[in-house]
Write a protein that holds these residues in place. Structure first.
Motif, short mmCIF file in Angstrom:
data_model
loop_
_atom_site.label_atom_id
_atom_site.label_comp_id
_atom_site.label_asym_id
_atom_site.label_seq_id
_atom_site.Cartn_x
_atom_site.Cartn_y
_atom_site.Cartn_z
N GLU A 60 -1.30 -0.09 -8.72
CA GLU A 60 -1.05 1.30 -9.09
C GLU A 60 -1.61 1.59 -10.48
N MET A 61 -1.41 0.64 -11.39
CA MET A 61 -1.95 0.80 -12.74
C MET A 61 -3.48 0.90 -12.70
N TYR A 62 -4.07 0.11 -11.83
CA TYR A 62 -5.53 0.07 -11.74
C TYR A 62 -6.08 1.41 -11.28
N TYR A 63 -5.44 1.99 -10.24
CA TYR A 63 -5.92 3.27 -9.75
C TYR A 63 -5.71 4.37 -10.78
N ALA A 64 -4.59 4.27 -11.52
CA ALA A 64 -4.35 5.25 -12.58
C ALA A 64 -5.42 5.12 -13.66
N PRO A 69 -8.57 6.39 -18.07
CA PRO A 69 -8.25 5.16 -18.82
C PRO A 69 -7.17 5.37 -19.88
N LYS A 70 -7.02 6.61 -20.38
CA LYS A 70 -6.04 6.87 -21.42
C LYS A 70 -4.62 7.02 -20.88
N SER A 71 -4.50 7.07 -19.53
CA SER A 71 -3.16 7.26 -18.95
C SER A 71 -2.37 5.97 -18.89
N VAL A 72 -2.99 4.83 -19.22
CA VAL A 72 -2.28 3.54 -19.22
C VAL A 72 -2.24 3.01 -20.64
N HIS A 73 -1.37 1.99 -20.84
CA HIS A 73 -1.26 1.39 -22.16
C HIS A 73 -2.58 0.76 -22.56
N LYS A 74 -2.84 0.70 -23.88
CA LYS A 74 -4.11 0.20 -24.38
C LYS A 74 -4.38 -1.22 -23.89
N SER A 75 -3.31 -2.03 -23.75
CA SER A 75 -3.53 -3.41 -23.30
C SER A 75 -4.05 -3.45 -21.87
N TRP A 76 -3.51 -2.53 -21.02
CA TRP A 76 -4.03 -2.47 -19.64
C TRP A 76 -5.48 -1.98 -19.62
N ASP A 77 -5.75 -1.05 -20.51
CA ASP A 77 -7.12 -0.54 -20.61
C ASP A 77 -8.08 -1.68 -20.94
N ILE A 78 -7.68 -2.54 -21.92
CA ILE A 78 -8.54 -3.67 -22.31
C ILE A 78 -8.69 -4.65 -21.15
N PHE A 79 -7.55 -4.92 -20.45
CA PHE A 79 -7.60 -5.86 -19.34
C PHE A 79 -8.58 -5.40 -18.25
N PRO A 96 -0.17 -7.87 -25.44
CA PRO A 96 -0.07 -6.61 -26.21
C PRO A 96 0.19 -6.93 -27.68
N PRO A 97 -0.45 -6.27 -28.58
CA PRO A 97 -0.25 -6.56 -30.01
C PRO A 97 1.16 -6.13 -30.46
N PRO A 98 1.71 -6.83 -31.45
CA PRO A 98 3.04 -6.42 -31.97
C PRO A 98 2.96 -5.03 -32.57
N LEU A 99 4.15 -4.42 -32.72
CA LEU A 99 4.17 -3.05 -33.23
C LEU A 99 3.57 -2.97 -34.63
N SER A 100 3.72 -4.12 -35.38
CA SER A 100 3.22 -4.10 -36.76
C SER A 100 1.74 -4.44 -36.85
N ALA A 101 1.10 -4.67 -35.68
CA ALA A 101 -0.31 -5.10 -35.71
C ALA A 101 -1.18 -3.98 -36.25
N SER A 102 -2.21 -4.43 -36.96
CA SER A 102 -3.14 -3.46 -37.55
C SER A 102 -4.19 -3.06 -36.52
N LEU A 103 -4.95 -2.05 -36.88
CA LEU A 103 -6.02 -1.57 -36.00
C LEU A 103 -7.08 -2.63 -35.79
N SER A 104 -7.34 -3.46 -36.81
CA SER A 104 -8.38 -4.48 -36.69
C SER A 104 -8.03 -5.50 -35.61
N THR A 105 -6.71 -5.80 -35.48
CA THR A 105 -6.29 -6.75 -34.44
C THR A 105 -6.63 -6.21 -33.06
N LEU A 106 -6.35 -4.93 -32.84
CA LEU A 106 -6.64 -4.31 -31.55
C LEU A 106 -8.14 -4.29 -31.28
N THR A 107 -8.91 -4.06 -32.31
CA THR A 107 -10.37 -4.05 -32.16
C THR A 107 -10.86 -5.42 -31.75
N ALA A 109 -9.22 -7.59 -30.03
CA ALA A 109 -8.88 -7.78 -28.62
C ALA A 109 -9.87 -7.08 -27.71
N GLN A 110 -10.31 -5.93 -28.15
CA GLN A 110 -11.28 -5.20 -27.34
C GLN A 110 -12.64 -5.88 -27.32
#
Length: 1035
Positions: A60-64, A69-79, A96-107, A109-110
């Motif tokens: 279901e997440m995949y079809y969404a 792509p913005k309708s799911v969490h960023k971690s699902w988007d990356i996956f 999924p990055p911790p709440l305190s994670a910086s933008l660079s960490t997310l980058t 992962a991408q």
């Protein structure tokens, strides 16, 4: 989109090359598709969250994500991005990055997804390039620059194929860029303009790379255009054989393959000089004569010589050619090497009539010549078959002669003997005989193991525009039905023409299949030199008037390349002009036209040196009883062990055996004995036609079929004698025109063969009327060419309707050349009359006479066509039997069979003589017996209708001085034999009596379709025949 549960069942992505290879393998088994194909290899268990009910959630997440792509969490988007890029799920998943994670960490992962190559894009681009290459291979010829005049597209279609990016040579730069944009950016192939400089791996189905396995797209397109879109257009992708397609690709795609040495270029120039100057010489000397010159396609001469040279190099030592009239004199002079004076003297209006026959115009004559091929230094025999104005009629004749020459020299693969057929564009597309001939090309008993077809494509037929003359794009499309490759070539590019002809000859030598060379050219003059083409093609001929001749173009090219200089070129011209002038001077010494010098099929040793028969006698056609018995025993048995035949056939063979014991024969057995005896003497026999192996009427059974083993057959006729000649019996395709022409050509090759064609029913010969009218009937008179072909035409009025009744004997008799009003003054009617006729027409009433006429056909010291009206009901008629006594030594063919009953014992008392031929004799004898009129009415059978047996019928008429003379036939009055027989019979008796008619009334159709009407008509003619008062009121 693929179901995720299925998609993630396999993990690790394949490389691009592996994917392409997988797709290629799948293409062999299934139609090509452009669906996304992702292949993974890791098991689902590698990621626990992808099992059980969790997978439903993931799906279901995949079809969404697919929708937004913005309708799911960023971690699902990356996956999903990583998985879609080819990463395995274990790698694609990022916690999924911790709440305190910086933008660079997310980058970071991408970054993993971006680092994975976009395999899908790579695969799709390679598939697009493969599709582009294939598009050029399939449709490149539509873009090729084939018309030397630049007026018409050779395929009659000015539009460009939608999937080809054509070169700037064809279109201006702006159009090219627009087409490129349409086909790339968001277009047909999905390639970007930036991809033009990207390097792509080349598939195994192209050779444009040479030694390179990858090329930039820009270079791929350039090389494809050089291979398929210049002066050569190649049609071959319809061929369903990978090896053959690869062979052609290699010949045209390999970079730099079309290279010529300076010596080859000089040879080509010299051949063009001869071709061009020959036509110019004829034009200067005889400007007002029809000659059907080659101007506009002078390259034909080097083309033919190239095919012959290459074939000679490959082992061919005999080439048989057929062609229409255009360019024929040039081919005779510069390809066959006919003496020029023999050609030039044909233009002399004071030349005396032919030494024999009535002759033919110079551009129909044939030729046979053996010479040394200067390129290969090997002997080569060239034969150009004479032909009528019926443009394609000679096609099957050439093929038959080629097959015969292959047969007699044991060339079972066509390596020694080959055929070349020349065609015009309008005739090649318009004449059905072309199709019939193509369909003989791969049949076991008809194949010549490949023919090179050369089409002189003038782009006009007489005055008819090609757009009005054919429905197909090219005139050559008929060749596609037999998977023959078609090479279109601009005839104003001599090097392209010669290259294509080399490839064509190599193709034929390699695969032994047909091939077509389409010389796209023009016709500088009208249909003939006296014709005005501007009436109907003004624009074309305005352009032609401005067109520089190909010789001039090519000479200027070679001079600019430094291959030759101007003085050398002019010297070559002067040398050939001198040859022509000297030959012209010698031609003035020729006073008589010797047609025999133009013979296309000489028979060495059969005639005397001056072409006359070695004798004018015919020995007895009888056979000793031992041979008759032996042949009969083989005909009634199965000479092969463990061979199971049909039960019904066993009964037929048993009946034959009983007849042999009783010393009698029926029709089938008489034929068997005639054939078998000739085979013993070394005479090859070939019987061809529709269903002849069994016989239309199930009477022959010359080929036995094992009932338990498929395709296992036995021909008992080939088991008669230890050193006998071979017997060929073959069911033909459902063709008359093509097959009869083929058998005529086969019979041309040797006098020591009995070649027979049997029509399924006699009236079917009318679809082969052209062969009968133009070749068989007048062939000897036109071309001094004897031919002993036999036509077996089932004939008889038996209530079977208008189609299967009459073999149209009136047509054959009308074309006989004997004079109805002159009683011949001959010492020997038996043979001399046969020698003087154009063909022999018989209607036998007994098996023995049928046996004799077949044997006589070979024992005569010359050859004439033999037309036999064969029976249908007589095949099983109990009275249509003959005794061995009628076939023993000392017996012969009976031209007339007199009455041998009571009437003959007391001829003075006979009141009427019925003259008849064929089956009606049995109806007449039955009726005469029923009326008890054997002493009053004599019945005389005329077995040989032409040449007419004046001497024997005169004897019959004198034998019955008080009798009325009546011609009786079952055919209608305006058909059959009456109009032929009546004036000759009157001449026989010095017109002392009338010759009455008993038979059916005149009619438009050959027979009625109503059985009762048929019987009524038969009884009426019998009543007339035996009513002695029937003609009293008419006297």
């Amino acid at each position: 989109m693929l179901n995720l549960r299925t998609c993630v069942a396999k993990l690790r992505p394949l490389t691009a090359s592996q994917t392409v290879k997988t797709i290629s393998q799948q293409r062999l088994a299934a139609p090509r598709t452009f669906q996304q194909i992702r292949c993974y290899s890791a098991p689902v268990a590698a990621e626990p969250f992808l099992s059980g009910t969790s997978s439903n959630y993931v799906e279901e997440m995949y079809y969404a994500w697919l929708e937004n792509p913005k309708s799911v969490h960023k971690s699902w988007d990356i996956f999903f991005r990583n998985a879609n890029a080819g990463a395995a799920p274990g790698t694609a998943y990022q916690s999924p990055p911790p709440l305190s994670a910086s933008l660079s960490t997310l980058t970071q992962a991408q970054f993993l997804g971006q680092a994975q190559p976009n395999v899908d894009k790579l695969v799709e681009d390679h598939l697009a390039v493969q599709s582009l290459i294939r598009a050029y291979q399939i449709r490149g010829h539509h873009v090729a620059q084939l018309d030397p005049l630049g007026i018409l597209d050779a395929d009659l279609d000015s539009s460009l194929p939608a999937d080809i990016i054509t070169s700037t040579d064809k279109l201006d730069l702006a159009v090219f860029k627009e087409r490129l944009r349409v086909l790339t950016v968001g277009g047909f192939y999905g390639l970007d303009e930036s991809d033009l400089d990207k390097v792509f791996h080349l598939p195994t189905t192209t050779f444009i790379g040479g030694n390179e396995s990858a090329l930039p797209l820009r270079e791929i397109i350039r090389r494809l255009e050089m291979a398929y879109c210049q002066h050569i257009g190649v049609e071959f992708m319809f061929i369903n054989d990978l090896e053959q397609c690869q062979w052609i690709r290699r010949k045209f795609e390999t970079p730099g393959i079309m290279q010529f040495t300076n010596e080859e270029k000089r040879t080509l120039l010299a051949r063009l000089v001869r071709s061009t100057r020959f036509e110019e010489f004829l034009h200067r000397k005889w400007s007002s004569e029809k000659r059907f010159g080659l101007e506009g396609c002078e390259v034909l001469i080097p083309a033919l010589k190239t095919i012959i040279d290459k074939s000679s190099e490959k082992g061919v030592d005999y080439v048989i050619m057929g062609m229409p009239h255009r360019g024929r004199l040039n081919v005779l002079a510069n390809v066959i090497r006919k003496e020029l004076e023999q050609i030039f003297c044909q233009f002399d209006s004071k030349l005396e009539a032919a030494d024999e026959g009535s002759g033919d115009v110079k551009y129909h004559l044939g030729m046979y010549h053996r010479r040394i091929n200067r390129v290969t230094d090997r002997n080569i025999t060239l034969s150009l078959v004479a032909n009528p104005s019926h443009l394609e009629a000679a096609d099957p004749v050439v093929q038959g002669k080629t097959k015969a020459e292959q047969f007699y020299c044991g060339d079972t693969e066509g390596k020694k003997v080959m055929s070349i057929l020349l065609h015009g564009d309008a005739a090649f597309a318009g004449q059905g005989i072309v199709y019939e001939t193509f369909h003989l090309s791969d049949l076991p008993s008809y194949t010549t193991h490949g023919t090179v077809h050369v089409v002189v494509n003038n782009q006009i037929g007489f005055t008819t525009d090609p757009r009005m003359a054919r429905s197909s794009p090219y005139p050559t499309d008929v060749a596609r039905v037999v998977n023959a490759p078609i090479f279109h070539v601009n005839a104003d590019d001599p090097e392209a023409v010669v290259y294509v002809c080399n490839v064509a000859a190599e193709w034929r030598s390699t695969f032994h299949k047909d091939v077509v060379v389409d010389l796209v050219c023009y016709r500088r003059n009208g249909h003939n030199e006296m014709d005005e083409p501007m009436f109907t093609q003004p624009l074309m001929y305005k352009q032609i008037r401005k067109q520089k001749p190909v010789l001039q173009k090519y000479a200027e090219l070679l001079i600019s390349q430094g291959v030759v200089n101007q003085p050398e070129y002019e010297e070559e011209i002067a040398k050939y002009d001198k040859i022509c002038e000297e030959a012209h001077a010698r031609s003035k010494d020729e006073k008589i036209l010797h047609i025999k010098h133009w013979l296309d099929s000489p028979w060495p040793g059969f005639f005397t040196l001056d072409g006359q028969p070695r004798s004018m006698t015919c020995p007895s056609t009888g056979l000793n009883e031992e041979d008759l018995t032996h042949i009969g025993q083989v005909a009634s048995s199965v000479p092969v062990e463990d061979f199971t035949i049909h039960g019904g056939l066993s009964r037929i063979l048993k009946t034959r055996g009983e007849m042999v014991k009783n010393r009698t024969v029926d029709w089938a057995l008489a034929e068997y004995m005639a054939f078998g005896s000739l085979l013993k003497d070394g005479i090859h026999i070939r019987l061809s036609g529709q269903d002849v192996e069994r016989g239309t009427f199930s009477h022959r059974h010359h080929v036995l079929h094992d009932q338990n083993v498929d395709k296992r057959t036995c021909i008992p006729m080939n088991h008669l004698w230890p050193n006998q000649a071979p017997y060929t019996v073959c069911n033909s395709s459902l063709s008359e025109y093509g097959v009869l022409g083929f058998e005529l050509g086969f019979a041309m090759a040797s006098p020591n063969a009995l070649v027979l064609w049997e029509a399924q029913f006699g009236d079917f010969h009318n679809t082969a009327q052209c062969i009968i009218d133009q070749f068989i009937c007048p062939g000897q008179a036109k071309w001094v060419r004897q031919n002993g072909i036999v036509l077996l035409l089932p004939h008889g009025m038996e209530g079977m309707g208008p189609e299967h009744s009459s073999a149209r004997p009136e047509r054959f008799l009308q074309m006989c050349n004997d004079d109805p009003d002159v009683f011949p003054k001959l010492d020997d009617f038996d043979v001399r009359q046969l020698y003087d006729c154009n063909w022999i027409v018989v209607n036998c009433s007994t098996p023995a006479n049928f046996f004799h006429v077949l044997r006589r056909q070979i024992l005569l010291p010359f050859r004439k066509p033999l037309i036999i009206f064969t029976p249908k009901s007589l095949l099983r008629h109990p009275e249509a039997r003959s005794s061995f006594d009628d076939m023993l030594p000392g017996t012969h063919f009976l031209r007339v069979i007199p009455d041998s009953g009571p009437a003959a014992q007391n001829p003075e008392q006979v009141k009427r003589v019925l003259f008849c031929t064929g089956k009606v004799y049995y109806d007449l004898t039955r009726e005469r017996k029923a009326r008890q009129m054997e002493a009053d009415v004599a019945i005389t059978r005329v077995e040989q209708l032409s040449p007419f047996p004046f001497d024997l019928l005169q004897r019959e008429a004198e034998k019955y001085p008080a009798a009325e003379l009546v011609w009786c036939q079952e055919e209608h009055k305006n058909q059959g034999y009456y109009d032929y027989v009546k004036p000759r019979l009157r001449t026989t008796i010095n017109r002392a009596k009338p010759v009455w008619y008993a038979g059916r009334e005149p009619a438009a159709a050959p027979a009625t379709g109503n059985k009762k009407t048929h019987l009524t008509e038969l009884q009426r003619l019998l009543d007339t025949a035996f009513n002695l008062d029937a003609f009293k009121d008419l006297s």
